[in-house]
Design a protein around this motif. Structure first.
Motif: not given
Length: 490
Positions: A371-386
């Motif tokens: 998730l951090a890698g995705q958001n570092m590339t602009g995804a802007s996604q919250p942590y939702h996957h348990q």
């Protein structure tokens, strides 16, 4: 026993460690990064900087390259090794019949295939870093982090600017004050073993012999796994912990006590509800005194009492460290400051479903790193996957769990009576002669399921994840348990 595959858990017998994405690295495919002895040519700036060379950084690196195949990535790690997974250090490596292969960090998974502890990703020397070709700078620490100017200072003095940075330093195993080496007891330096990395595994593996006496301190995941693993070496094994049973902070009391009985049958000499108050060196090794007054004479002491998240960069970086949970405080997108993200053990994150949390499990390192890698590339996604976790403690104890799995919460257990093809429900006191062969435990808060533990039932984590995310109130747990097919052979 179980070995889930990350995200789509489908474990089977023998303890196989999950790895990032779908597959564990096969030995023949592994090409660990070679650490150059030449003086590296440090870049003055890098597009993506990953601090920490563990599972979270590998997962983040893969996510970044998927979004930006030509990304420029530098990973910095304190250990002299390329990235590797940690779970087999307390599991499969101890079960190997080939000591030479185990010394090379090779183990067998549930299918008998040989696998390597190291991830197969290619990481070049820092001097060869190029777009689309990630580099590893090993044996190096970051001594200062300046998020305002987006710079880091290395322990060797070099300064590197970054565009986006991931902070994934992991943590350090805790020790007990009574076990600290001092001038009166210098042997504690070599006789007391903390357990977290390859060097610590190799040290213990080298020093251990079949006639040894080993005391494991701690009754949690790692402590219980190590106690069982030590019985496979032929050593006489003792285990001390303050709870009444193994995994006492996670399992409901009846199940914790039953698990302890299984480990006793495996050969572990249990000392529940005890604490170490003193340790002294003598000619025979270490004499450990418990709070009950009992003195145990052992050759080695293994300490597994938890992890201290690495937050030493917080002062220089001006980052908030959670005063109760520890770890760097981040938002639901895992961002601590602009262009600075945190993943893994050191992230104290906001979970939109379960609130603020800090998690110390392999799957969380995978999920949060991705998730951090995705958001570092602009995804802007919250942590939702348990994220989930798993453990195996012998032939009768294998489980997977997800969510808030805390023994202080009310629980409802549904257990399969395989001979009768019926179920039994346990909310507090166990039923007489219950075998606990297969079942499911729901952890409750205000009639909502906030955690699920599947006992000797594997591959059901996606269902458990959906139950938690649904947030519904439940009364008929027998009906709810039918989704998990608890009578099926696993």
């Amino acid at each position: 026993e179980a070995a889930p595959v990350v995200e789509e858990a489908a474990p089977v017998v023998e303890e196989a460690a999950p790895v990032v994405e779908e597959t564990a690295p096969v030995v023949e495919e592994v090409a660990p990064a070679v650490v150059s002895t030449a003086e590296p040519m440090f870049p003055t700036s890098v597009q993506y900087l990953l601090i920490g060379a563990g599972t979270s950084s590998v997962s983040a690196m893969r996510a970044i390259l998927k979004a930006e195949p030509e990304a420029e990535i530098l990973m910095i790690g304190a250990e002299p090794h390329p990235p590797y997974m940690r779970p087999p250090l307390s599991k499969e490596l101890w079960f190997s019949d080939d000591k030479e292969e185990a010394d090379q960090m090779i183990f067998k998974d549930w299918s008998g295939k040989k696998r390597s502890l190291f991830y197969p990703d290619e990481l070049v020397d820092v001097s060869k870093m190029a777009p689309g070709t990630p580099a590893l700078l090993s044996g190096t620490r970051v001594s200062k982090l300046d998020p305002t100017n987006q710079k880091v200072t290395l322990s060797t003095g070099e300064v590197i600017s970054y565009g986006k940075c991931l902070l994934a330093p992991g943590g350090d195993p805790k020790n007990l004050a009574a076990l600290q080496a001092n001038t009166d007891n210098p042997c504690l330096e070599t006789r007391v073993h903390l357990f977290r990395n390859i060097a610590q595994y190799k040290e213990l593996s080298r020093d251990l012999n079949p006639n040894a006496k080993v005391l494991v301190i701690g009754g949690g995941f790692v402590g219980s796994e190590l106690a069982y693993a030590m019985t496979r070496t032929g050593a006489a094994v003792y285990q001390s912990f303050p709870e009444s049973g193994n995994m006492g902070k996670v399992l409901p009391k009846y199940l914790s006590n039953w698990t302890t009985k299984q480990l006793v049958q495996a050969g572990v000499n249990m000392r529940p509800e005890t604490k170490v108050v003193q340790a002294a060196c003598n000619d025979s090794g270490v004499e450990v005194t418990l709070n009950t007054g009992e003195q145990l004479q052992v050759d080695h002491v293994l300490v597994a009492v938890g992890l201290e998240p690495s937050t030493e960069l917080g002062d220089s970086a001006g980052l908030e460290v959670h005063d109760q949970m520890g770890g760097y405080v981040v938002n639901a997108e895992l961002e601590a400051r602009s262009n600075l993200f945190v993943a893994g053990d050191a992230a104290c994150f906001y979970d939109p479903v379960l609130g603020r949390r800090r998690v110390e499990h392999h799957d969380h390192a995978v999920v949060s790193g991705k998730l951090a890698g995705q958001n570092m590339t602009g995804a802007s996604q919250p942590y939702h996957h348990q994220s989930m976790f798993w453990s195996d403690l012998g032939p009768n104890v294998g489980y997977e769990a997800i969510g808030l799995v805390d023994s202080s919460l009310p629980t409802v257990g549904i257990w399969a009576h395989k001979d009768l093809k019926t179920e039994g429900q346990i909310s507090s006191e166990p039923m007489a002669n219950e075998k606990y062969e297969q079942g499911i435990v729901f952890y409750m808060s205000k009639n909502r399921v906030v955690g699920v533990l599947t006992w000797n039932i594997f591959g059901k984590i996606p269902i458990a994840r959906a139950v938690i995310a649904g947030g519904e109130e439940h009364q008929d747990f027998g009906q709810l348990a039918k989704q998990f097919d608890i009578h099926a052979e696993h």
